[in-house]
Scaffold this motif. Structure first.
Motif, PDB file in Angstrom:
ATOM      1  N   SER A 144       0.855  -1.168   0.082  1.00 25.59           N
ATOM      2  CA  SER A 144      -0.127   0.609  -0.137  1.00 25.59           C
ATOM      3  C   SER A 144       1.076   1.189   0.184  1.00 25.59           C
ATOM      4  CB  SER A 144      -1.004   0.391   1.316  1.00 25.59           C
ATOM      5  OG  SER A 144      -1.125   1.300   1.359  1.00 25.59           O
ATOM      6  N   ALA A 145       0.726   1.475  -0.759  1.00 24.48           N
ATOM      7  CA  ALA A 145       1.550   3.038  -0.719  1.00 24.48           C
ATOM      8  C   ALA A 145       1.463   4.033  -0.344  1.00 24.48           C
ATOM      9  CB  ALA A 145       1.359   4.216  -2.269  1.00 24.48           C
ATOM     10  N   GLU A 146      -0.275   4.338   0.277  1.00 23.04           N
ATOM     11  CA  GLU A 146      -0.753   5.378   1.287  1.00 23.04           C
ATOM     12  C   GLU A 146       0.287   4.877   2.909  1.00 23.04           C
ATOM     13  OE1 GLU A 146      -4.350   5.734   2.417  1.00 23.04           O
ATOM     14  OE2 GLU A 146      -4.712   7.058   4.032  1.00 23.04           O
ATOM     15  N   MET A 147       0.112   2.858   3.256  1.00 20.43           N
ATOM     16  CA  MET A 147       0.749   2.907   4.025  1.00 20.43           C
ATOM     17  C   MET A 147       2.039   3.256   4.113  1.00 20.43           C
ATOM     18  SD  MET A 147      -0.615  -0.645   6.291  1.00 20.43           S
ATOM     19  CE  MET A 147       0.168  -2.143   4.373  1.00 20.43           C
ATOM     20  N   LEU A 148       3.420   2.371   3.007  1.00 20.80           N
ATOM     21  CA  LEU A 148       3.944   2.762   3.110  1.00 20.80           C
ATOM     22  C   LEU A 148       4.937   4.842   2.946  1.00 20.80           C
ATOM     23  CD1 LEU A 148       6.983   1.046   2.187  1.00 20.80           C
ATOM     24  CD2 LEU A 148       7.033   2.615  -0.385  1.00 20.80           C
ATOM     25  N   TYR A 149       4.000   5.285   2.313  1.00 19.87           N
ATOM     26  CA  TYR A 149       4.753   7.395   3.208  1.00 19.87           C
ATOM     27  C   TYR A 149       4.534   6.977   4.435  1.00 19.87           C
ATOM     28  CZ  TYR A 149       4.654  11.575   2.879  1.00 19.87           C
ATOM     29  OH  TYR A 149       3.906  13.673   2.194  1.00 19.87           O
ATOM     30  N   ASP A 150       3.900   6.577   5.445  1.00 18.67           N
ATOM     31  CA  ASP A 150       3.288   7.000   6.720  1.00 18.67           C
ATOM     32  C   ASP A 150       4.451   6.534   7.024  1.00 18.67           C
ATOM     33  OD1 ASP A 150       0.676   8.067   6.159  1.00 18.67           O
ATOM     34  OD2 ASP A 150      -0.549   6.609   6.922  1.00 18.67           O
ATOM     35  N   SER A 151       4.662   4.976   6.876  1.00 17.56           N
ATOM     36  CA  SER A 151       5.748   4.449   7.795  1.00 17.56           C
ATOM     37  C   SER A 151       7.209   5.234   7.518  1.00 17.56           C
ATOM     38  CB  SER A 151       5.902   2.856   6.952  1.00 17.56           C
ATOM     39  OG  SER A 151       5.040   2.114   7.404  1.00 17.56           O
ATOM     40  N   ILE A 152       7.712   5.400   6.270  1.00 18.19           N
ATOM     41  CA  ILE A 152       9.137   6.101   6.297  1.00 18.19           C
ATOM     42  C   ILE A 152       8.584   7.151   6.628  1.00 18.19           C
ATOM     43  CG2 ILE A 152       9.408   7.309   4.625  1.00 18.19           C
ATOM     44  CD1 ILE A 152       9.623   4.288   2.087  1.00 18.19           C
ATOM     45  N   HIS A 153       7.347   8.520   6.811  1.00 17.32           N
ATOM     46  CA  HIS A 153       7.621   9.159   7.617  1.00 17.32           C
ATOM     47  C   HIS A 153       7.521   9.364   8.583  1.00 17.32           C
ATOM     48  CE1 HIS A 153       7.567  12.333   4.501  1.00 17.32           C
ATOM     49  NE2 HIS A 153       7.228  11.549   3.340  1.00 17.32           N
ATOM     50  N   ASN A 154       6.561   8.546   9.334  1.00 13.98           N
ATOM     51  CA  ASN A 154       6.702   8.554  11.201  1.00 13.98           C
ATOM     52  C   ASN A 154       7.736   7.416  11.132  1.00 13.98           C
ATOM     53  OD1 ASN A 154       4.853  10.092  10.431  1.00 13.98           O
ATOM     54  ND2 ASN A 154       3.227   8.183  10.189  1.00 13.98           N
ATOM     55  N   LYS A 155       8.336   6.628  10.571  1.00 15.16           N
ATOM     56  CA  LYS A 155       9.303   5.345  11.765  1.00 15.16           C
ATOM     57  C   LYS A 155      10.231   6.181  11.420  1.00 15.16           C
ATOM     58  CE  LYS A 155       6.148   3.216  13.950  1.00 15.16           C
ATOM     59  NZ  LYS A 155       5.353   1.710  13.405  1.00 15.16           N
TER      60      LYS A 155
END
Ligand SMILES: [Fe+2]
Length: 227
Positions: A144-155
């Motif tokens: 999921s692109a949305e999930m990947l964006y959040d993972s990279i930004h938030n973690k």
């Protein structure tokens, strides 16, 4: 700490050996089955405690099972990997130890739904979540692109600037980067690119079907156990 980076040419995969020089305890991150002899050579005098897979790979066969058989190591996977062969199933914020060093798990889904990054001191092993000037594709294995964006930004992007990024692959000979560099210059999702732009980009990559997926995935779902 002993640190060694291995490269498997066929799938351009990086494998990492980390070991405590005092206790002689070691781990391997993303070992590849066809490279086992190299790891065994490098592990002489050390005890391999764990193999850490960043996710269930689609492009190569994990050496987790071979090493478990030969060295007695435990296979570590994310709990959402949906495989029953893992000895230790991790979530976010788990800590494994080799000697005096701590390995902290960061749940970073998006490339797949079961991606884990491993943080060791000022080094982060990002698998196929964050690559150098890129990221993993998001069009299979519940990506999921949305999930990947959040993972990279938030973690990942919130780690200290100087944290060294060691990716799961590089196709251009680069071996490492830093969080500062990726946050500021990563052409897919650094430099303040919005989530909407990133999703649009990822959903239109039009990548070919992965060559090894039909071979590698079923074998990796049993930790690389080949009949
Ligand atoms: Fe992958």
């Amino acid at each position: 700490m002993l640190f060694k980076q291995f490269f498997e040419e066929k799938s351009s995969t990086y494998t990492y050996l980390l070991a405590c020089e005092t206790t002689k305890q070691a781990v391997l991150i993303d070992p590849v089955a066809c490279e086992v002899e190299k790891y065994l050579q490098a592990l002489k005098g050390y005890t391999l405690l764990y193999t850490l897979d960043t996710h269930v790979h689609a492009d190569h066969i994990t050496a987790a099972n071979l090493l478990r058989e030969q060295c007695g190591s435990k296979s570590v996977l994310n709990r959402y990997s949906d495989v029953e062969c893992g000895d230790i199933l991790v979530t976010d914020g788990c800590v494994l130890r080799i000697g005096k060093f701590e390995i902290k798990t960061l749940y970073t889904p998006g490339h797949t739904n079961s991606c884990t990054s491993y943080l060791v001191g000022n080094m982060v092993f990002t698998g196929d979540a964050l690559l150098i000037d890129g990221c993993g594709r998001t069009d299979f294995q519940h990506g999921s692109a949305e999930m990947l964006y959040d993972s990279i930004h938030n973690k990942l992007f919130c780690l200290p600037d100087e944290t060294i990024v060691y990716p799961g692959h590089d196709y251009n000979g680069r071996t490492a980067s830093t969080i500062l560099k990726e946050r500021t210059t990563n052409s897919r999702l650094g430099a303040g690119r919005s989530k909407a732009d990133f999703i649009e980009l990822m959903n239109n990559l039009d990548l070919p079907y992965p060559k090894q997926i039909d071979i590698a995935l079923p074998v990796n779902q049993v930790c690389g156990k080949q009949k």
